[in-house]
Design a protein around this motif. Structure first.
Motif, mmCIF file in Angstrom:
data_model
loop_
_atom_site.group_PDB
_atom_site.id
_atom_site.type_symbol
_atom_site.label_atom_id
_atom_site.label_comp_id
_atom_site.label_asym_id
_atom_site.label_seq_id
_atom_site.Cartn_x
_atom_site.Cartn_y
_atom_site.Cartn_z
ATOM 1 N N ALA A 1 0.833 -1.206 0.000
ATOM 2 C CA ALA A 1 0.000 0.000 0.000
ATOM 3 C C ALA A 1 0.865 1.253 0.000
ATOM 4 O O ALA A 1 0.548 2.245 -0.670
ATOM 5 C CB ALA A 1 -0.929 -0.001 1.209
ATOM 6 N N ALA B 1 2.191 1.932 -3.593
ATOM 7 C CA ALA B 1 1.162 2.494 -4.467
ATOM 8 C C ALA B 1 0.847 3.942 -4.088
ATOM 9 O O ALA B 1 0.697 4.809 -4.964
ATOM 10 C CB ALA B 1 -0.106 1.630 -4.386
ATOM 11 N N PHE B 2 0.739 4.198 -2.796
ATOM 12 C CA PHE B 2 0.420 5.555 -2.336
ATOM 13 C C PHE B 2 1.477 6.558 -2.799
ATOM 14 O O PHE B 2 1.145 7.638 -3.305
ATOM 15 C CB PHE B 2 0.309 5.580 -0.810
ATOM 16 N N ILE C 1 1.301 7.261 -6.677
ATOM 17 C CA ILE C 1 0.135 8.051 -7.074
ATOM 18 C C ILE C 1 0.218 9.463 -6.494
ATOM 19 O O ILE C 1 -0.063 10.448 -7.197
ATOM 20 C CB ILE C 1 -1.164 7.354 -6.621
ATOM 21 N N TRP C 2 0.607 9.583 -5.222
ATOM 22 C CA TRP C 2 0.664 10.905 -4.586
ATOM 23 C C TRP C 2 1.647 11.819 -5.312
ATOM 24 O O TRP C 2 1.343 13.002 -5.550
ATOM 25 C CB TRP C 2 1.061 10.770 -3.116
ATOM 26 N N ILE D 1 -6.741 9.333 -2.829
ATOM 27 C CA ILE D 1 -5.683 8.353 -3.102
ATOM 28 C C ILE D 1 -5.754 7.199 -2.112
ATOM 29 O O ILE D 1 -5.650 6.020 -2.496
ATOM 30 C CB ILE D 1 -4.303 9.029 -3.043
ATOM 31 N N VAL E 1 -6.273 3.326 -3.110
ATOM 32 C CA VAL E 1 -5.276 2.316 -2.752
ATOM 33 C C VAL E 1 -5.901 1.227 -1.886
ATOM 34 O O VAL E 1 -5.616 0.035 -2.053
ATOM 35 C CB VAL E 1 -4.079 2.970 -2.027
ATOM 36 N N SER E 2 -6.792 1.623 -0.978
ATOM 37 C CA SER E 2 -7.410 0.646 -0.074
ATOM 38 C C SER E 2 -8.333 -0.326 -0.802
ATOM 39 O O SER E 2 -8.665 -1.393 -0.269
ATOM 40 C CB SER E 2 -8.182 1.367 1.033
ATOM 41 N N LEU F 1 -4.376 -1.275 3.805
ATOM 42 C CA LEU F 1 -3.507 -0.169 4.214
ATOM 43 C C LEU F 1 -2.766 -0.448 5.512
ATOM 44 O O LEU F 1 -1.565 -0.164 5.630
ATOM 45 C CB LEU F 1 -4.331 1.109 4.392
#
Length: 405
Positions: free
Chosen positions: A126, A129-130, A133-134, A371, A375-376, A381
């Motif tokens: 997680a 990915a976070f 994307i962030w 986001i 992601v979740s 998470l």
């Protein structure tokens, strides 16, 4: 192209790069010993992930030709048309690809700062990915707003010399949102596992910050030297101020408090470094340290959120003060390319800085929530209770940071 400016900016670039490993030491020394490697891994993953993202699309989104004052277009993806020839719009005396690399180091450390807020409880997939994307949907557009040619905050006239809004507010606010969204740790109050490691990390951050702030002049000139001086002066004033607060409140002056104060002083002066006098930097650093001390000591307990390593308390709050302080203390006597602030007859700059600050707050909050929700849907998470009890070093990475019999 100026070879002196180029050599200076090459040095500034590697100084800023050093800040992220320094941050890894700073953060990992403060967590429980069973999470020291996972905390370090977060910073190093930011180096790797953002380095690739920046080459593919990030640099083009942040600094490419403007689309509606919101973002850059994709004409510089894969560094297409980003070569050795200087780009007059940004840095006319150094290679364009050197400017790109310098800005990459800012893009790397910004999401790394967020990781201090949710340390010790986020699952590794997680996290990956976070961060990806962030960086793409928060950092890159905000960098374009503030620094990109055509960006709406830049056109508004707001000043951010080296990243008060772009780096510190965006990361601090997003960190707070993530910390609340993911939830609190089971056990929060613990002693740092390795305080000398944190002290070393703070020293590397202070050292690298000269490249961060002075290098933002994008050459070696009078503004560079002012930023160099104000950076060191603010950090020194903030160190003294934080220690004084501790002494008055708790009757003890801690080493952790001293190095935290230094970092807060560096954060506070970042947006103002090339726009204010050395005397003003003393005030900015000292006041910023007092504000952040009480945010960490009283605001966090009052609202009971688990910002594990005070990413919001130091970077979000410190960056906010620095942005507003720029509107108060900026003077064209220091930088003719800037603006006069409140103390020099232009109160409207405070309003401009306030608008920029609120805009970055709002965008960072909204996008970070989105986001995390996205992601979740794909990854869990939060580490479960067993993983948190065992520690993320073992449960996520199969390693131990310390082997002491």
């Amino acid at each position: 192209m100026n070879t002196g400016d180029t050599a200076f900016m090459f040095l500034s670039t590697v100084l800023v790069m050093l800040m992220t490993p320094g941050l890894a030491l700073f953060y990992s020394g403060m967590v429980k010993e069973k999470n020291v490697l996972s905390t370090t891994m977060h910073s190093y993953c930011c180096i790797a992930i953002v380095s690739i993202q920046w080459i593919l699309v990030g640099y083009s989104l942040a600094f490419g030709p403007d689309i509606s004052h919101i973002t850059g277009n994709l004409s510089w993806t894969f560094l297409n048309n980003v070569g050795f020839k200087p780009l007059a719009a940004y840095a006319p005396t150094i290679p364009h690809n050197l400017f790109m690399m310098y800005q990459l180091m800012f893009a790397i450390i910004t999401p790394a700062l967020i990781t201090g807020a949710f340390a010790e409880r986020i699952k590794f997939p997680a996290f990956l990915a976070f961060i990806l994307i962030w960086t793409t949907v928060v950092y890159d557009p905000v960098a374009h707003w503030v620094w990109g040619t055509g960006g709406w905050i830049k056109n508004l006239g707001a000043l951010d010399f080296a990243g008060g809004t772009v780096v510190h507010i965006s990361s601090g606010v997003s960190g707070l949102v993530a910390a609340i969204y993911i939830g609190k740790r089971k056990i929060r109050k613990t002693s740092p596992n390795n305080l000398p490691m944190t002290i070393l990390g703070a020293g590397l951050l202070w050292f690298g910050w000269y490249g961060f702030n002075a290098g933002s002049a994008l050459g070696l000139n009078n503004v560079t030297m002012t930023a160099f001086i104000t950076t060191n002066t603010s950090a020194a004033a903030a160190t003294i101020s934080w220690v004084a607060c501790e002494w008055i409140v708790t009757k003890k002056a801690t080493v952790l408090g001293a190095v935290t104060g230094a970092v807060v002083g560096l954060v506070s002066i970042t947006p103002a470094a090339g726009f204010v006098t050395p005397a003003s930097s003393i005030v900015i650093g000292a006041i910023g340290s007092i504000i952040c001390y009480f945010a960490v000591s009283y605001l966090k307990p009052k609202f009971n959120y688990d910002d594990a390593l005070d990413a919001f308390g130091c970077h979000g709050i410190g960056g906010t003060w620095g942005s507003i302080a720029t509107g108060i203390f900026a003077t064209k006597a220091v930088n003719s390319g800037g603006a006069n602030g409140l103390l020099y007859g232009n109160p409207s700059l405070v309003l401009t800085q306030f608008i920029a600050t609120i805009a970055v707050y709002a965008y960072s909050i909204i996008m970070t929530i989105i986001i995390l929700k996205v992601v979740s849907l794909v990854f869990k998470l939060r580490a479960d209770d067993n993983e948190e009890d065992l520690g993320l070093d073992i449960s996520m990475h199969g390693e131990k940071g310390y082997h002491i019999s």
